[in-house]
Design a protein around this motif. Structure first.
Motif, PDB file in Angstrom:
ATOM      1  N   ASN A   2       0.830  -1.217   0.000  1.00  0.00           N
ATOM      2  CA  ASN A   2       0.000   0.000   0.000  1.00  0.00           C
ATOM      3  C   ASN A   2       0.849   1.244   0.000  1.00  0.00           C
ATOM      4  N   LEU A  46      -1.127  -3.411  -9.715  1.00  0.00           N
ATOM      5  CA  LEU A  46      -2.456  -4.005  -9.880  1.00  0.00           C
ATOM      6  C   LEU A  46      -2.380  -5.308 -10.654  1.00  0.00           C
ATOM      7  N   ILE A 104     -18.111   6.605  -6.661  1.00  0.00           N
ATOM      8  CA  ILE A 104     -17.191   5.462  -6.512  1.00  0.00           C
ATOM      9  C   ILE A 104     -17.333   4.829  -5.140  1.00  0.00           C
ATOM     10  N   THR A 110     -14.763  -3.078  -1.725  1.00  0.00           N
ATOM     11  CA  THR A 110     -14.290  -4.435  -2.048  1.00  0.00           C
ATOM     12  C   THR A 110     -12.772  -4.465  -2.002  1.00  0.00           C
ATOM     13  N   SER A 111     -12.284  -5.460  -1.489  1.00  0.00           N
ATOM     14  CA  SER A 111     -10.839  -5.678  -1.629  1.00  0.00           C
ATOM     15  C   SER A 111     -10.625  -7.127  -1.980  1.00  0.00           C
ATOM     16  N   VAL A 112     -10.232  -7.230  -3.199  1.00  0.00           N
ATOM     17  CA  VAL A 112      -9.934  -8.588  -3.637  1.00  0.00           C
ATOM     18  C   VAL A 112      -8.430  -8.722  -3.772  1.00  0.00           C
ATOM     19  N   ALA A 113      -7.970  -9.865  -3.563  1.00  0.00           N
ATOM     20  CA  ALA A 113      -6.516 -10.043  -3.717  1.00  0.00           C
ATOM     21  C   ALA A 113      -6.157  -9.841  -5.165  1.00  0.00           C
ATOM     22  N   VAL A 114      -5.109  -9.120  -5.357  1.00  0.00           N
ATOM     23  CA  VAL A 114      -4.691  -8.816  -6.711  1.00  0.00           C
ATOM     24  C   VAL A 114      -4.098 -10.047  -7.360  1.00  0.00           C
ATOM     25  N   LYS A 115      -4.580 -10.379  -8.520  1.00  0.00           N
ATOM     26  CA  LYS A 115      -4.070 -11.526  -9.268  1.00  0.00           C
ATOM     27  C   LYS A 115      -3.347 -10.995 -10.462  1.00  0.00           C
ATOM     28  N   VAL A 117      -2.367 -10.729 -14.130  1.00  0.00           N
ATOM     29  CA  VAL A 117      -2.887 -11.186 -15.416  1.00  0.00           C
ATOM     30  C   VAL A 117      -1.720 -11.228 -16.379  1.00  0.00           C
TER      31      VAL A 117
ATOM     32  N   SER C   3      -3.897  -7.097  -1.022  1.00  0.00           N
ATOM     33  CA  SER C   3      -5.185  -6.579  -1.520  1.00  0.00           C
ATOM     34  C   SER C   3      -5.194  -5.066  -1.442  1.00  0.00           C
ATOM     35  N   VAL C   4      -5.658  -4.510  -2.463  1.00  0.00           N
ATOM     36  CA  VAL C   4      -5.734  -3.038  -2.533  1.00  0.00           C
ATOM     37  C   VAL C   4      -7.191  -2.675  -2.733  1.00  0.00           C
ATOM     38  N   PRO C   5      -7.671  -1.784  -1.941  1.00  0.00           N
ATOM     39  CA  PRO C   5      -9.065  -1.357  -2.213  1.00  0.00           C
ATOM     40  C   PRO C   5      -9.143  -0.676  -3.573  1.00  0.00           C
ATOM     41  N   PHE C   6     -10.019  -1.180  -4.399  1.00  0.00           N
ATOM     42  CA  PHE C   6     -10.066  -0.691  -5.771  1.00  0.00           C
ATOM     43  C   PHE C   6     -10.667   0.703  -5.882  1.00  0.00           C
ATOM     44  N   GLU C   7     -11.393   1.093  -4.839  1.00  0.00           N
ATOM     45  CA  GLU C   7     -11.943   2.448  -4.900  1.00  0.00           C
ATOM     46  C   GLU C   7     -10.843   3.484  -4.970  1.00  0.00           C
ATOM     47  N   ILE C  49      -7.832  -0.448 -16.271  1.00  0.00           N
ATOM     48  CA  ILE C  49      -6.938  -1.445 -15.650  1.00  0.00           C
ATOM     49  C   ILE C  49      -7.436  -1.817 -14.267  1.00  0.00           C
ATOM     50  N   VAL C  50      -7.811  -0.793 -13.519  1.00  0.00           N
ATOM     51  CA  VAL C  50      -8.304  -1.062 -12.161  1.00  0.00           C
ATOM     52  C   VAL C  50      -9.508  -1.991 -12.207  1.00  0.00           C
ATOM     53  N   SER C  53      -8.511  -5.472 -13.115  1.00  0.00           N
ATOM     54  CA  SER C  53      -7.819  -6.148 -12.020  1.00  0.00           C
ATOM     55  C   SER C  53      -8.802  -6.581 -10.960  1.00  0.00           C
ATOM     56  N   ARG C  54      -9.798  -5.847 -10.813  1.00  0.00           N
ATOM     57  CA  ARG C  54     -10.801  -6.211  -9.806  1.00  0.00           C
ATOM     58  C   ARG C  54     -11.409  -7.586 -10.088  1.00  0.00           C
ATOM     59  N   TRP C  55     -11.691  -7.794 -11.374  1.00  0.00           N
ATOM     60  CA  TRP C  55     -12.293  -9.075 -11.720  1.00  0.00           C
ATOM     61  C   TRP C  55     -11.256 -10.110 -12.112  1.00  0.00           C
ATOM     62  N   GLY C  56     -10.036  -9.683 -12.167  1.00  0.00           N
ATOM     63  CA  GLY C  56      -8.995 -10.650 -12.473  1.00  0.00           C
ATOM     64  C   GLY C  56      -9.040 -11.138 -13.902  1.00  0.00           C
ATOM     65  N   GLN C  57      -9.568 -10.291 -14.838  1.00  0.00           N
ATOM     66  CA  GLN C  57      -9.650 -10.730 -16.223  1.00  0.00           C
ATOM     67  C   GLN C  57      -8.757  -9.876 -17.085  1.00  0.00           C
TER      68      GLN C  57
END
Lengths: 164, 658, 117
Positions: A2, A46, A104, A110-115, A117, C3-7, C49-50, C53-57
């Motif tokens: 962070n 990201l 926004i 939401t905080s999802v673990a960054v994967k 790509v 994990s990063v808050p995407f907001e 991009i954000v 990344s949130r959806w991982g696609q």
């Protein structure tokens, strides 16, 4: 992580502020490059390494260089800005910022673990579902190419050089 | 039996109007004259037949009513177009068609060669038709239709020679001043219609008697409003200022409309609605006062006039004052009888004056005339007979009989009646003075040359005028200028002489023919026999003596005036009181200062009035917005981008908030 | 990766975008305006991009690639146009180059009048 994220975000924003407030075109350009680099770092964080690289290569490396060429051709044009003209746009920008931030943050956090790509995935997506987009982009680039070429010819004529 | 063709009486002149209005331009002038005069002549024959049948058959209730069709049918208000022939309307239609026919005949020659010949006869026919509708109407709404029709024709005919704007001004003045009266009349009709629920004259009479108490406010209001209408149409104080200016029209018009018929419509109206007036004695007193005031104001004004027709105009107003005086004291048949005799002698005077004017090349100033007794003897004698009738002197009986009928009733009508009688006698004196002043000035003295033509219309047919001028100025007058013009004068003169026998006063034998005839329609009252015969005789002798006294006084006044004029003193140098009288005793000046100027000031101030401001405001608001919105089109790209951004802000805000 | 808050990412993108917008509205020189447009495009891309990344696609990155190519083409043509404009008018002030506006006309007249008076 962070911390890096926050730091690069600050750098990006600060550099952009400098871009829009510089008088000297070259200075603004350089600050923009800095901003782009910071944005690339954010993208890296990201999990989008491919586009981070693309950002640096194409955006900072090609597009900004184009700008540099034009400044070179034209000569340094300094743009004087009247402080009074800042008021309106800044207010407008702040209003919009407030609205966007509100929109926004109004959803659930939401905080999802960054994967990460991988480029491979990107490539499969490009040549799979987004194939048409790729083709259209090719058209676009061709159009840009032809347009720039044509305009360049007229430019050569108007600048007095003998065109071919 | 009358019923089946009674409608022809007003219809024939109206038909003549339609024919002349549509085809008149293309018709030969002889055809125009035939249609114009013939329609009135046929109507006269029909009227005579109708009156004869009416008299012979003596229908029940004293009247015959023909309902032609239902005019309006709106709930409980349903006036119909109905014609009523009773004694009163019988007298009126004889006067209108008889005198109308004579005047039409006269106009054939008088207006000959005028541009607008067919227009003239068309208007005259329309007038006669409207007047007949007025007097035959059995329904107050139909009466009002005729009332408006005659007002319109008066306007059209006064301004007949429209090329001169002065004539248009006089016509407008007549129309506007009588309009004031018309409004009062309409309000009165509304009052009657809403209060009594009908406008049918007979029904109104019976309902008014049964539902209105004498002296009640409603009766006073209705009577006063009807009086207002009558005052306007009959040129009585205070709505009298239009009559002298109405002399701008041709002499036949003055004779027919402003002497014999239209101005008497007011008298007829009051006589027709006498039931309402008897329910409001105060209004009757006001009528009498207005009448006698008119007699004196007009009489004194006539003393100072220099235009021959204006003298006759003020004289008409004065005689109408006598009629109003009669109505005011309840002498209904006296007023109507005076109406008839006045029609005889006043139209005779106007027609003869027309001949005089033509003989002097359209000269109207009496001080430019003189010695016409020798130059135009026929005209002189007929004019003199008319003047003698006006002043109630022998050998004419018409004016004498009717005036005595009025004056004796006035004397009998209570304590105020004595004062009115004295004032009436004063009026007789003034009448005599101005009449003989006129005669001595125009017909006496040394002959003068006719001045160059000052015809009221411009662009006139000079050749024709020249021929007529020669004919008349060379000594040939009414008789030789045309039998057509001479015969009406003769007939009217004869009527002046013998007309009195229609209702001779008791003192001379008494033949109350008219009074008896009218009794079925107008109550004669029972006070006719109250006065002892000797008192009656003394009063009549007094009035005759007063009238005779006017002859030498008139002669003196005329000599002095002529002397002054021949010594070429300018009109402005006349003494103040003469100018005051000549200006109609200041009424025109008063109305101008009090009514006309403030109104014009108000109009000027309000030129950009509220309604204008509102519509201007709409336009102004538009321009304001336009000017504000112009700023958005300034050609600056950044501005447009700002617009986009601002729009985005608004849309997001809307999406977020709503 | 943590994990990063995407907001926050979207907020950064929004901030960058608005800074670019303000720049477009404020600067007069055409070159600077184009520069600020690039900033806005970049910010939009970051937003993609954000989201991706949130959806991982890979979709977000694909969109960014498209955006990048579009920006490139646009810059190429835009700069060529700027060069042409400059060669013709010798001036890159967007206000001066804009279509004459009513206010300009009014101002010019007012200045002229003041000059005369």
């Amino acid at each position: 992580m962070n911390l890096v994220y926050a730091a690069s975000a600050c750098v990006a924003i600060a550099a952009t502020v400098m871009v829009i407030t510089r008088r000297n075109a070259v200075h603004a350009l350089l600050y923009l490059v800095v901003s782009l680099l910071a944005v690339a770092v954010i993208m890296l964080l990201l999990g989008a390494a491919f586009v981070a690289a693309l950002e640096i290569i194409i955006y900072a490396g090609a597009i900004m260089v184009l700008f540099v060429f034009v400044i070179m051709l034209i000569g340094p044009r300094n743009d004087t800005v009247n402080p009074r003209t800042w008021v309106g746009p800044v207010i407008l920008g702040l209003v919009l910022l407030a609205e966007l931030v509100y929109v926004i943050t109004s959803g659930k956090a939401t905080s999802v673990a960054v994967k990460e790509v991988t480029p491979r995935q990107v490539g499969i997506a490009l040549l799979g579902p987004y194939l048409i987009g790729v083709e259209v982009t090719a058209f676009l680039l061709l159009a840009g190419l032809v347009g720039a070429f044509h305009l360049g010819r007229r430019l050569a004529v108007s600048l007095g050089r003998k065109g071919d | 039996m009358i019923m089946s063709w009674m409608w022809l009486i007003p219809a024939l002149p109206l038909l003549g109007f339609i024919v002349l209005a549509t085809l008149g331009r293309r018709m030969h002038s002889a055809g125009v004259a035939a249609v114009g005069t013939g329609s009135v002549g046929l109507s006269m024959i029909a009227s005579a037949a109708a009156v004869w049948l009416f008299w012979v058959s003596a229908p029940p209730g004293g009247s015959v009513t023909v309902t032609l069709w239902q005019w309006v049918s709106a709930g409980s208000f349903s006036p119909s177009v109905s014609l009523t022939l009773d004694a009163l309307s019988a007298v009126m239609i004889m006067v209108v068609t008889g005198i109308g026919f004579l005047i039409h005949l006269y106009s054939v020659r008088f207006m000959g060669g005028e541009e607008g010949y067919s227009r003239f006869f068309a208007y005259m026919n329309l007038f006669v038709g409207s007047m007949l509708l007025l007097v035959l109407a059995g329904n107050l709404l139909l009466l009002y239709l005729g009332w408006e029709g005659v007002g319109l024709c008066s306007y059209l005919l006064i301004g007949f020679w429209y090329a001169d704007p002065e004539n248009g001004r006089s016509a407008r003045k007549a129309f506007i001043v009588t309009r004031v009266g018309d409004v009062a009349l309409v309000v009165g009709l509304f009052l009657i219609a809403t209060n009594l629920g009908t406008l049918d004259i007979a029904t109104v009479a019976s309902r008014a008697v049964s539902t209105w108490a004498p002296g009640s406010a409603i009766a006073v209001a209705a009577a006063a409003l009807i009086l207002g209408g009558a005052v306007g149409k009959s040129a009585q104080l205070p709505l009298h200022t239009w009559l002298p200016d109405a002399m701008a029209g041709p002499s036949p018009v003055s004779a027919l409309i402003h002497a014999a018929t239209m101005v008497t419509a007011g008298v007829y109206l009051i006589a027709r609605t006498h039931v309402i007036f008897t329910l409001a004695p105060d209004v009757m007193m006001v009528t009498a006062i207005i009448g006698i005031a008119g007699v004196l104001v007009a009489g004194f004004s006539a003393l100072a006039q220099t235009n021959i027709k204006r003298v006759l105009a003020y004289s008409t107003m004065s005689q109408l004052g006598y009629m109003f005086l009669a109505l005011g004291v309840g002498a209904w048949s006296g007023a109507i009888f005076h109406l008839v005799t006045h029609a005889f002698f006043k139209s005779l005077l106007f027609l003869a004056a027309g001949v005089v004017i033509l003989a002097m090349n359209h000269e109207h100033d009496i001080f430019a005339m003189g010695g016409l007794a020798r130059k135009t003897p026929y005209t002189f004698w007929t004019f003199l007979l008319g003047a003698l009738a006006l002043t109630a002197l022998p050998p004419t009986t018409a004016g004498f009989a009717s005036k005595e009928l009025i004056l004796s009733r006035v004397w009998e009508s209570g304590s105020g009646g004595r004062i009115l009688w004295v004032l009436g006698i004063l009026g007789v004196f003034v009448t005599s003075v101005y009449t003989f002043r006129l005669i001595f000035t125009v017909f006496g003295g040394k002959p003068r040359e006719a001045s160059p033509s000052n015809h009221p219309a411009q662009g006139h047919d000079e050749a024709h005028r020249g021929a007529l001028k020669e004919g008349l100025a060379a000594g040939r007058d009414g008789r030789q200028a045309g039998v057509i013009m001479g015969v009406p004068l003769l007939i009217l003169a004869v009527l002046c002489v013998v007309g009195g026998f229609l209702d001779l006063p008791r003192t001379l034998g008494g033949s109350p023919f008219i009074t008896r005839f009218l009794e079925t329609a107008l109550p004669a009252g029972n006070h006719a026999t109250e006065m002892p015969l000797s008192t009656d005789s003394i009063l009549q002798i007094i009035s005759e003596a007063v009238s005779l006294l006017g002859i030498p006084v008139g002669w003196l006044v005329s000599r002095r005036a002529v002397r002054i004029v021949t010594q070429t003193r300018a009109p402005e140098a006349r003494p103040g009181f003469v100018r005051f009288f000549s200006g109609g005793m200041g009424f025109d000046w008063l109305y101008d200062r009090v009514i006309v100027r403030p109104f014009l000031w108000l109009w000027n101030v309000n030129k950009r009035d509220v309604a204008d401001r509102i519509s201007d405001g709409a336009g102004g608001l538009n321009m304001l917005f336009s000017r504000a919105l112009r700023f958005t089109q300034n050609g600056r790209v950044r501005w447009y981008a700002a617009g986009v951004a601002a729009g985005a802000a608004l849309v997001i805000a809307a999406a977020v908030l709503l | 990766m943590a994990s990063v808050p995407f907001e926050y990412g979207l907020a950064v993108a929004a901030a960058l975008f608005l800074l670019g917008l303000v720049g477009v509205l404020v600067r007069r020189n055409l070159l600077f305006i184009l520069l600020c447009v690039e900033i806005m495009l970049n910010a939009a891309g970051l937003a993609f991009i954000v989201a991706g990344s949130r959806w991982g696609q890979a979709d977000g990155q694909v969109m960014f690639i498209f955006l990048l190519s579009m920006a490139a083409a646009e810059v190429a043509v835009g700069l060529a146009l700027i060069l042409l404009l400059y060669s013709r008018h010798k001036d890159l002030d967007s206000d001066a180059l804009g279509v004459g506006s009513v206010q300009d006309e009014d101002e010019r007249q007012r200045l002229a009048r003041r000059g005369d008076a």
